[in-house]
Design a protein around this motif. Structure first.
Motif, PDB file in Angstrom:
ATOM      1  N   GLN A 165      -4.332 -61.292  83.580  1.00  0.00           N
ATOM      2  CA  GLN A 165      -5.248 -62.130  82.665  1.00  0.00           C
ATOM      3  C   GLN A 165      -4.462 -62.212  81.140  1.00  0.00           C
ATOM      4  O   GLN A 165      -4.662 -63.103  80.647  1.00  0.00           O
ATOM      5  N   ALA A 166      -3.769 -61.195  80.661  1.00  0.00           N
ATOM      6  CA  ALA A 166      -3.230 -61.250  79.593  1.00  0.00           C
ATOM      7  C   ALA A 166      -1.841 -60.354  79.519  1.00  0.00           C
ATOM      8  O   ALA A 166      -1.804 -59.304  80.466  1.00  0.00           O
ATOM      9  N   MET A 177      -3.834 -62.625  89.649  1.00  0.00           N
ATOM     10  CA  MET A 177      -4.854 -62.722  88.710  1.00  0.00           C
ATOM     11  C   MET A 177      -4.391 -61.972  87.409  1.00  0.00           C
ATOM     12  O   MET A 177      -5.440 -61.389  86.764  1.00  0.00           O
ATOM     13  N   TYR A 223      -9.863 -72.659  87.027  1.00  0.00           N
ATOM     14  CA  TYR A 223     -10.594 -72.041  86.006  1.00  0.00           C
ATOM     15  C   TYR A 223     -12.189 -72.464  85.992  1.00  0.00           C
ATOM     16  O   TYR A 223     -12.964 -71.711  85.915  1.00  0.00           O
ATOM     17  N   TYR A 251      -4.264 -66.058  85.124  1.00  0.00           N
ATOM     18  CA  TYR A 251      -5.203 -66.374  83.625  1.00  0.00           C
ATOM     19  C   TYR A 251      -4.257 -66.578  82.573  1.00  0.00           C
ATOM     20  O   TYR A 251      -3.438 -67.767  82.710  1.00  0.00           O
ATOM     21  N   GLU A 252      -4.240 -66.080  81.677  1.00  0.00           N
ATOM     22  CA  GLU A 252      -3.484 -66.208  80.523  1.00  0.00           C
ATOM     23  C   GLU A 252      -2.041 -65.346  80.240  1.00  0.00           C
ATOM     24  O   GLU A 252      -1.591 -65.171  79.185  1.00  0.00           O
TER      25      GLU A 252
END
Lengths: 452, 244
Positions: free
Chosen positions: B159-160, B157, B234, B178-179
Motif C-alpha cells: 500500500q505504501a 498488495m 483501483y 497500491y501506492e
C-alpha cells in the motif's frame, strides 16, 4: 405462459398474476430472473450486504420444553437468573467480565458510519457488554464510548498498531466470517472517504479488496506462534479470540484450542457482511444451527468446554435465539445485523427513500453502496447525521436488555438460575433437519437423526 | 524477571559513549522475561541478547528508544510491531521479521524468511542477505532494503512505503500493488497483476540514494529500476476480470 382463456382487458394487467392462473417457476423465480438480467447488463457479479437470505434450518426450528412435573421452574421477577459471563480466563490475566452474554459483533468504521459505531459502543457499554472493531482499525470515538472493546486482527491489518492493541480489552484474530468463509474484505470506492482511506493507508475513492489470508502465518501451527507473539506484545493481559466462519467448526474449533485461543467465535452463514458477492453469501458456509454442536463437541472432547468460551453469531434476533444458542453449549452470542436493525436499518419510515434506490424497507441490502437512508452503512456526512449516536445507543441498550430478559424468561421456565445452565436436554426440534443439525430429538420422539 | 548475568561494554558501542549493555542470556531467561523487561516504563539503553537459538517472538512490542542486539538466529516474528528503538539481529530471521513495524529500525545481518516486514506501517527494515517469499506483503509505509534477493509474491498488495532490492526479485513482484514504490537492481522473474516498470525521476533517484545510505549499502541509485502500480485495478472493470 400467456393468458388465452380470457378476453384481453386492460383491467387484467392490474390483477395479481396468480389470480390469472399464471405460474412462476420455482427454478427461475423473479429474483433469479432479475439476477440473470442484471449480470447480462453489467458483466459484474452482484455485491451486497446482509447475510444469507435463503431459508435454512434455524433456531425457529427448535422449542424449549419448559418445566413440568419432573422439572422445577424459577419464579419470574423473584428468583435470580444470572446472565453474566467471563470471557478469556484461560490464559489472559485480564479476562472480560460481561453483564450479558449478548455481545456486538465486529463491524468496521468504514463499512459503518462513525455515528453508528459510536451508538453501538454506547449501547453495549450501558448494559455492560462488549463491542468489536472491524476491518479498518480502531477509532477514538469507538474506544472512548466502549467499556469493553474487542480489537479485530484481520488479514488486511488496516490500521493495526501496537498502541491500539494495548488499548483493546481483547483481541479477535479473524480467520473468516459466516457470510464468506474464505473471503477477504471489500469496501467499494464510494465509502473510501478521506478519513477511511487515511486509516487504511489507501488512496481515496478506490475499490478496496482485502486479502483473504493472513500475510504472515499459514495454518494452525503458525497460528500458535502468532498468538504467542500477540500475547508477548500485550504481556499476556488480553484475552485472544479466534473467529471462524462456520464451515468445518469441529476441526476449526479443535485447532483454535490447540493454537492457544482463549475464546472461539463461530459465525454461521446467516451472519452479515457489509459487502460480499451474493454468490458467496448464499452458497458458502453452513447454518449457525449446524455449527454450534460441532464446535461444542470439539471443546468437550478436549476437556475445555466452558474453559475456552464459545461465542456464536449468525442470525441471532431474539432472546429465544440467545437461549437456544446457549442451551446448545455456547457461552455467549454476538449480534450484527440485528443491532443495525435496532439502530433503524430497514425502517419502514424510509420507505420512499428505499424505493428511490430501487429497494424497499425489509429488502434493503446495498450496504456496499454507501447511500443508506438510515445513516448506518454510509460515510456520507448528511446521511450519517441522521443517526444520533446518543439516541442510537439508547436503542441498542434497550434491545440488548430485551434480548437478555427474554432469554432469562425462558431460562427460568426451564428452572435455570443462570443462562449458562441451559442445556440441550431443554430443547426439541420441529423438523428432522433441525433435529439432525442441532442434535436434539424431534419433538415427541427420542429420535436424533444421525446419532449413534 | 530477566536474570541479569552481568554488564559489559560491547564492541559495537562506540567507546566514547561509555554506555554499558544489559545482557540477557536466553539460556537462562525466558523470552517472556526479556519482553516484559523491554516493556517496562522508561526502558532505555543498550541490550544484548545471547542464545536466541531460533526462539520466536524475541524483542516484540518494543516502544522505547532502546538498542537491542541479538547475537544469533531468531525464529518467527522477531521485533514484531516494533516502535522507536533499534534492533540488530546478528544471524538469520524466521517468518514475519518485524511484522507490522511502526517506526525505528530492524537490521538482520543474515537472511530473512518469508513475510519479512509484512504490513509494516513505518520505520526501516534492513536485511543484508536474502529475503524469502512475500517480503513486504501488505506494507503500509515501512521502508525495506534487502542486500540480496527476494522471493515470490513480494510486495503483494503493497500500500505504501519503499522496497529496495539489491539482488533479484522472484515471481509476481508487486501483485495488486497500491501506492508503494519498488526499486530492484537485478532481474525481476515476473511482475504481478497491475505492477509495471516506471521511469526513474530525480526524486526517485534521490529517495533511493537516501534509503541505500540509511541501510549502509554501496550500490548506486542509477543501477536500479523502479516498479509501481498501473492503477488499473483501483476500480472494478469487467475488462480486467481476468486479472483477479
Amino acid at each position: 405462459m400467456t393468458v388465452t382463456s380470457l378476453p384481453h382487458d386492460a383491467a387484467l394487467s392490474a390483477r395479481h398474476p396468480g389470480e390469472l392462473g399464471l405460474r412462476e417457476s420455482a427454478t427461475f423465480d423473479r429474483a433469479t430472473i432479475a439476477d440473470i438480467q442484471r449480470a447480462a447488463a453489467t458483466g459484474v457479479y452482484d455485491i451486497r450486504g446482509w447475510g444469507a437470505k435463503r431459508s435454512v434450518p434455524h433456531f425457529d426450528d427448535l422449542l424449549f420444553l419448559g418445566a413440568s412435573m419432573s422439572r422445577y421452574p424459577l419464579e419470574g421477577y423473584r428468583e435470580r437468573c444470572d446472565t453474566d459471563i467471563v470471557l478469556g480466563d484461560r490464559h489472559a490475566s485480564k479476562p472480560l467480565h460481561l453483564q450479558t452474554p449478548v455481545t456486538i459483533a465486529g463491524m468496521s468504521f468504514g463499512a459503518l458510519s462513525a455515528n453508528a459505531k459510536e451508538a453501538l459502543g454506547r449501547g453495549a457499554s450501558e448494559v455492560g457488554t462488549s463491542t468489536t472493531t472491524g476491518d479498518g482499525g480502531m477509532t477514538p470515538e469507538e474506544r472512548g464510548q466502549s467499556k469493553h472493546l474487542v480489537y479485530q486482527y484481520l488479514p488486511s491489518r488496516y490500521g493495526m498498531n501496537p498502541d491500539d492493541l494495548r488499548k483493546a480489552d481483547a483481541i479477535e484474530i479473524v480467520l473468516g466470517q459466516g457470510a464468506k468463509p474464505g473471503g477477504g474484505g471489500m469496501l467499494l470506492g464510494q465509502k473510501i472517504t478521506e478519513r477511511v482511506a487515511g486509516m487504511r493507508t489507501l488512496p481515496v475513492g478506490i475499490d478496496q479488496r482485502s486479502a483473504s489470508r493472513h500475510p504472515d502465518w499459514t495454518g494452525p501451527d503458525d497460528l500458535e506462534i502468532k498468538i504467542g507473539e500477540l500475547r508477548e506484545i500485550t504481556d499476556w493481559k488480553k484475552p485472544i479470540y479466534v473467529k471462524v466462519g462456520a464451515s468445518r467448526p469441529y476441526y476449526d474449533t479443535a485447532l483454535a484450542v490447540k493454537s492457544g485461543a482463549d475464546v472461539i467465535v463461530v459465525d454461521g452463514m446467516q451472519g452479515g457482511t457489509a459487502a460480499t458477492q451474493q454468490v458467496f453469501i448464499e452458497n458458502v458456509g453452513i447454518p449457525t444451527l449446524a455449527a454450534i454442536p460441532q464446535a461444542v463437541q470439539a471443546l468437550q472432547e478436549l476437556g475445555v468446554h466452558r474453559k475456552v468460551q464459545l461465542i456464536v453469531s449468525g442470525g441471532i434476533r431474539t432472546g429465544a435465539d440467545v437461549a437456544k444458542a446457549m442451551a446448545l453449549g455456547a457461552d455467549a452470542v454476538a449480534i450484527g445485523t440485528a443491532a443495525l436493525i435496532a439502530l433503524g436499518d430497514n425502517d419502514p419510515r424510509y420507505a420512499a427513500e428505499y424505493a428511490a434506490l430501487g429497494s424497499a424497507a425489509g429488502y434493503y441490502d446495498d450496504f456496499q453502496d454507501g447511500r443508506d437512508p438510515a445513516g448506518i452503512s454510509t460515510q456520507d456526512p448528511e446521511l450519517s447525521s441522521r443517526l444520533d449516536p446518543v439516541a442510537g445507543g439508547r436503542r441498542i441498550a434497550n434491545y440488548l436488555r430485551v434480548l437478555t430478559m427474554e432469554a432469562q424468561t425462558i431460562a427460568r421456565a426451564c428452572g435455570k438460575s443462570h443462562l449458562r445452565n441451559l442445556e440441550p436436554e431443554d430443547l426439541v426440534a420441529l423438523t428432522i433437519e433441525a433435529a439432525a443439525m442441532a442434535r436434539v430429538p424431534l419433538a415427541g420422539t427420542s429420535w436424533i437423526p444421525g446419532a449413534r | 524477571m530477566v536474570t541479569l548475568i552481568g554488564t559489559e561494554t560491547p564492541a559495537y558501542v562506540p567507546a566514547a559513549s561509555g554506555a554499558t549493555a544489559t545482557l540477557v542470556d536466553l539460556a537462562e531467561s525466558t523470552v517472556r522475561d526479556l519482553n516484559q523487561a523491554l516493556h517496562e516504563p522508561h526502558v532505555q539503553g543498550e541490550w544484548t541478547v545471547t542464545n536466541s537459538d531460533g526462539k520466536h517472538s524475541i524483542a516484540v512490542g518494543i516502544d522505547a528508544p532502546v538498542s537491542v542486539t541479538i547475537e544469533g538466529h531468531v525464529g518467527y516474528y522477531a521485533a514484531g510491531m516494533h516502535q522507536k528503538g533499534d534492533v540488530i539481529i546478528r544471524g538469520n530471521a524466521g517468518v514475519g521479521l518485524a511484522e507490522n513495524i511502526m517506526s525505528g529500525t530492524v537490521h538482520v545481518t543474515g537472511d530473512a524468511s518469508q513475510s519479512a516486514a509484512a504490513t509494516g506501517h513505518g520505520g526501516l527494515v534492513v536485511i543484508d542477505g536474502n529475503a524469502g517469499a512475500r517480503c513486504g506483503i501488505s506494507m503500509k509505509g515501512v521502508d525495506i532494503v534487502v542486500g540480496g534477493s527476494i522471493g515470490h509474491m513480494s510486495a503483494f498488495m503493497a500500500q505504501a512505503g519503499r522496497l529496495v532490492v539489491c539482488g533479484d526479485a522472484g515471481d509476481a513482484l508487486g501483485d495488486s500493488i497500491y501506492e508503494a514504490r519498488i526499486y530492484v537492481k537485478g532481474t525481476v522473474a515476473s511482475l504481478g497483476a497491475d505492477c509495471v516498470e516506471k521511469p526513474m525521476g530525480g526524486e526517485h533517484l534521490e529517495e533511493l540514494g537516501q534509503l541505500l545510505a540509511a541501510a549502509g549499502r554501496t550500490e548506486q541509485p542509477s543501477e536500479f529500476k523502479r516498479y509501481g502500480s498501473a492503477r488499473n485495478l483501483y476500480h472494478f472493470h469487467v475488462d480486467n476480470s481476468t486479472a483477479y
